[in-house]
Enzyme design. Structure first.
Site, PDB file in Angstrom:
ATOM      1  N   GLY A  19       0.832  -1.199   0.000  1.00 36.20           N
ATOM      2  CA  GLY A  19       0.000   0.000   0.000  1.00 36.20           C
ATOM      3  C   GLY A  19       0.860   1.239   0.000  1.00 36.20           C
ATOM      4  N   GLY A  22       0.125   9.232   1.657  1.00 36.92           N
ATOM      5  CA  GLY A  22       0.888  10.458   1.789  1.00 36.92           C
ATOM      6  C   GLY A  22       2.009  10.349   2.805  1.00 36.92           C
ATOM      7  N   GLY A  24       3.841   7.599   3.335  1.00 32.07           N
ATOM      8  CA  GLY A  24       4.883   6.661   2.953  1.00 32.07           C
ATOM      9  C   GLY A  24       4.321   5.447   2.253  1.00 32.07           C
ATOM     10  CG  ASP A 134      -6.145   8.314  12.106  1.00 29.03           C
ATOM     11  OD1 ASP A 134      -7.329   8.689  11.930  1.00 29.03           O
ATOM     12  OD2 ASP A 134      -5.378   8.023  11.174  1.00 29.03           O
TER      13      ASP A 134
END
Length: 894
Positions: A19, A22, A24, A134
């Protein structure tokens, strides 16, 4: 540009991309050392100059490295190569929760199980001072082992960072979830009102997000929606989600209440800890989903019209509620009695007042399960303490100073233990202890019904020894298996027949480390299973052992001496694990009582302290470290770092100016006790490679030179003389105890003895002028610091007062430091040269009991003696109580 298959980052070979986002890229890779699949998260070179992204990447490394939990993705390694920063993590097979939710709501049992696991993972992070910030379905992976919490890139580590919002509220979730770059810290649908307002996040912020995630798992719908970003924010700030019972009519009221409380607008109105949520979810599962699903199946007519998938998922709970309500009066009395008889219950066995478990010690349940003996340190001295479950307070057994590794006689009347280089026994009722035999540095004992006592005479280099319970000369019983790289036989325990026994085989190769079977009737032993520490048989029919820092139970027939079935995790809590000696507190009485000590957070943080003990700064990422050694110029640190997946240590080098961490060794065996060359050009260390201890020298890059091949007995490096001529090391003598020897680095390089006595000499440090040697010895009856002339012994001065350990010199030779018996760092003014003199020791500050517990240096000193580099644990385990589990086998049935 993306990394291509075949690219190598250190020992990791990239195999495929997983995957990108933004922040990495994530790749699947192979760890060529251990032949295991890993996931590598990379911050490419073109992003490493972005200070904000670099900060987030480093923050994620620090966050994950401080957490060890079965439902948090494990960090294996960190590194930097060719301008690329990377994290090496556990490779997880499965789908993200976001991917699973594309198919609709989860079944009730899965909702509760995954929710409980996520809550437990959050509780672990919060206790370590970490707020995720998050939490969302895209950052939760569903695997065969359960839910795994991922992506701590936005985690808050006790900082004052204030989140700022951007327009990117719907960043897509990748196959391997990565939070997108930008200034948003979190994802809108799961963000608490205080996050949206830019206020500081705390654990209750994650609790709001957890409520939103559980809501979505149970209903298949998001708790808050909006056609625009503005309407979504408004919904979160001012409206309530649609009742779960409206979307799923048979939602248990208890689950609806739990989620509603998680989603309260004001943080003070929410649940205040993830631990409480996990407990509540477990209760809901036990009282609802588990007990009545079968009843629902029985009462559901075979000809019933097929319900919709969502209705079927919740039907069991609906019938359960009706059945439980109709039988409440009868069931209340029954389940109160059943809970005592059949449910596992947890309790704590606290340490005696004003004491700690700072010493290497142990604990043991009596044969009748009514008493516990433990080693606890009071006023700097270990003693045996006796607990009775029917007695209100523990009792110290007089005459047990320096005790370690207690074990019971089969009749429960006597206790064996080790102290002052001797095996002793004492009556549990009290009285003077009796000496049974001499022993150097024992690691565990066991008492047979036939009157034999087995013990391990040292950490390595020996098999088990046997002596009569009445005392006498000890004789060897087992022999080390060099073909399996065995280094020592430790921690014996007898099986019920009193003839066969278990013991732990310490090896130089992790693949062979584990539990073996032996017999008093034969020197032959056999392999039973792989394990990381000691084991014990329970007459409930299980072998209890430790693997991956968890207690496992596997059915074992003591008559056939055979295992059956598969091992089962007893508790998700990790045990406290002393890596240097591979010991855990673990004992059991039938199916009634299990005794162990939980592990907490095993990681440390390198910190700088001034002479008063005030912290100046933190150094590098957290990790499981030992033996910090400052370079001669004070710019680098070499340190042992433990890989918790294989439970062995490698050497790493930390640049104090650039704040970069570089791996120096990567052998499956343990690399230990690093010391710098006096000119800073390289380093030396010991390793147990190939089943023997050797001294190695790092000569630049990854080149290693074997300087001395020893045997199966422990070798530990102490110092390198300032003129570069001698490496000083300690080892176990053939006919003596722990000795100090010198390895000349010129001429034929033949080692020679420096001190070889009937006493234990440890931790020798050469003075900066190369004329004196400081070391620890127990020649006075307790450990003290002495200084002798060097390189030839002769003139000797006692430096410490009242006990001492781990000496170090100031670079100019004007001061000598050591750790006192009360765990204070002591400073002694000294004069070196042709003659040596020492002033009065002065206490600088308290280091805490952990400073000596692992048997390694945990500190170093700057050249001017004004700063001290210390390894400080993130959690002080020296006051952690023992856990007592009643009816522990009930845990195996969940």
């Amino acid at each position: 540009m993306p990394l291509t298959p075949g690219t190598k980052l250190g020992p990791y070979e990239i195999s495929a991309a997983l995957g990108a986002g933004g922040m990495g890229e994530v790749y699947r890779a192979n760890d060529t050392r251990l032949d295991r699949t890993v996931a590598i998260k990379v911050l490419p070179a073109h992003l490493s100059d972005n200070a904000e992204l670099k900060q987030r990447f480093d923050r994620e490394a620090r966050a994950i490295s401080s957490l060890t939990h079965p439902h948090i993705c494990t960090l294996y390694d960190v590194g930097q190569q060719d301008g690329i920063d990377f994290l090496v993590m556990e490779f997880l097979e499965g789908d993200t929760l976001a991917q699973r939710l594309e198919k609709g709501a989860l079944p009730p049992d899965q909702t509760l199980r995954y929710a409980t696991q996520i809550a437990a993972a959050l509780d672990k992070a919060h206790r370590a001072g970490i707020v995720h910030r998050d939490l969302k379905p895209g950052n939760i992976m569903l695997t065969k082992a359960g839910a795994k919490l991922l992506d701590f890139g936005l985690a808050k580590l006790k900082s004052n960072t204030t989140p700022v919002l951007s327009a990117d509220s719907e960043a897509p979730t990748q196959k391997f979830p990565i939070t997108g770059a930008g200034t948003i810290l979190g994802t809108f649908q799961y963000m608490a009102p205080e996050q949206l307002e830019g206020r500081e996040a705390d654990p209750r912020t994650d609790i709001f997000a957890l409520g939103a995630v559980i809501y979505e798992m149970a209903t298949g719908r998001r708790a808050f929606t909006g056609k625009t970003q503005a309407s979504l924010i408004t919904a979160i700030m001012s409206s309530e989600p649609e009742p779960m019972a409206k979307l799923q009519p048979l939602t248990p009221p208890a689950l609806e209440r739990l989620v509603k409380k998680c989603l309260a607008k004001e943080a003070d109105d929410r649940w205040q800890s993830a631990h409480d949520i996990a407990d509540e979810l477990q209760w809901i599962g036990e009282s609802g989903a588990q007990t009545v699903t079968n009843a629902a199946a029985v009462t559901q007519p075979a000809t019933a019209v097929a319900a919709s998938p969502n209705k079927r998922q919740w039907l069991a709970w609906g019938v359960a509620a009706a059945l439980l309500l109709s039988t409440l009066i009868f069931a209340l009395a029954y389940f109160r009695r059943a809970s005592v008889e059949s449910q596992a219950t947890f309790a704590s066995l606290p340490l005696p007042a004003k004491s700690s478990n700072a010493a290497v010690g142990g604990s043991a349940l009596s044969p009748d399960g009514r008493r516990v003996v433990i080693v606890s340190v009071t006023e700097g001295v270990p003693h045996l303490w006796l607990y009775g479950f029917e007695r209100p307070a523990p009792v110290m057994l007089a005459g047990t100073e320096g005790a370690r590794y207690p074990f019971w006689s089969p009749n429960g009347r006597s206790i064996g233990f080790f102290a002052q280089g001797k095996l002793k026994r004492i009556e549990a009722a009290g009285g003077a202890p009796a000496v049974l035999c001499e022993v150097t540095n024992a690691n565990g004992g066991a008492w047979s019904s036939s009157g034999d006592i087995l013990f391990s005479p040292n950490i390595a280099g020996y098999g088990l020894y046997r002596v009569s319970e009445s005392g006498g000369t000890a004789t060897p019983l087992t022999s080390l298996d060099s073909a399996r790289s065995e280094l020592g036989h430790l921690y014996p325990s007898f099986l019920p027949d009193g003839r066969h026994f278990l013991f732990f085989a310490l090896t130089g190769d992790p693949e062979y480390r584990g539990i073996r079977l032996g017999s008093l009737d034969s020197p032959q032993t056999s392999v039973l299973l792989r394990a990381d520490a000691n084991a014990q048989y329970s007459t409930a029919g299980y072998l209890l052992f430790v693997r991956g820092r968890k207690i496992l139970a596997q059915p074992f027939d003591p008559d056939k001496l055979a295992l059956s079935g598969a091992p089962v995790v007893v508790t998700e809590e990790q045990v406290e694990f002393l890596t240097t000696i591979r010991y855990v507190d673990l004992s059991a009485y039938s199916d009634r009582i299990l005794l162990y000590r939980g592990g907490g957070n095993p990681n440390q943080q390198l910190i700088w302290l001034d002479r008063s003990g005030r912290q100046l700064s933190a150094v590098g990422p957290v990790g499981e470290y030992r033996s910090p050694s400052l370079s001669p110029d004070g710019r680098q640190v070499i340190i042992e770092r433990l890989d918790p997946q294989v439970e062995t240590t490698d050497l790493w080098q930390f640049d104090l100016r650039r704040e970069t961490l570089t791996r120096l060794t990567s052998n499956p065996a343990s690399d230990l006790t690093p010391i710098w060359a006096p000119d800073g050009s390289g380093a030396a260390f010991t390793s147990s490679r190939g089943g023997f201890f050797g001294i190695y020298r790092l000569t630049g890059g990854d080149k290693e030179e074997l300087l001395l091949k020893g045997g199966q007995k422990v070798i530990a490096l102490n110092d390198w003389s300032s003129d570069g001529k001698f490496i000083v090391y300690r080892h176990v003598g053939e006919k003596t105890q722990t000795d100090i020897s010198l390895l000349p680095l010129t001429g034929e390089r033949q080692p020679r003895a420096y001190l070889a006595t009937q006493f234990n000499e440890y931790w020798a440090k050469v003075s900066p002028d190369g004329r004196w040697l400081a070391y620890r010895s127990n020649e006075s009856g307790r450990d003290e610091i002495y200084v002798q002339s060097f390189p030839e012994p002769g003139r000797k001065v006692t430096v410490s007062q009242g006990g001492g350990d781990f000496p170090r010199w100031r670079r100019d030779g004007k001061e000598l430091y050591y750790i006192g018996a009360d765990d204070k760092l002591m400073a002694v003014p000294v004069e070196t040269g042709a003659n040596f003199s020492a002033g009065a020791p002065m206490a600088l500050f308290d280091l805490g009991g952990y400073s000596r517990r692992e048997g390694r240096y945990m500190h170093d000193v700057s050249a001017d003696g004004q700063k001290f580099l210390l390894l400080r644990p993130l959690e002080d385990a020296t006051t952690r109580p023992l856990t007592v589990v009643q009816n522990w086998t009930a845990l195996l049935k969940k």
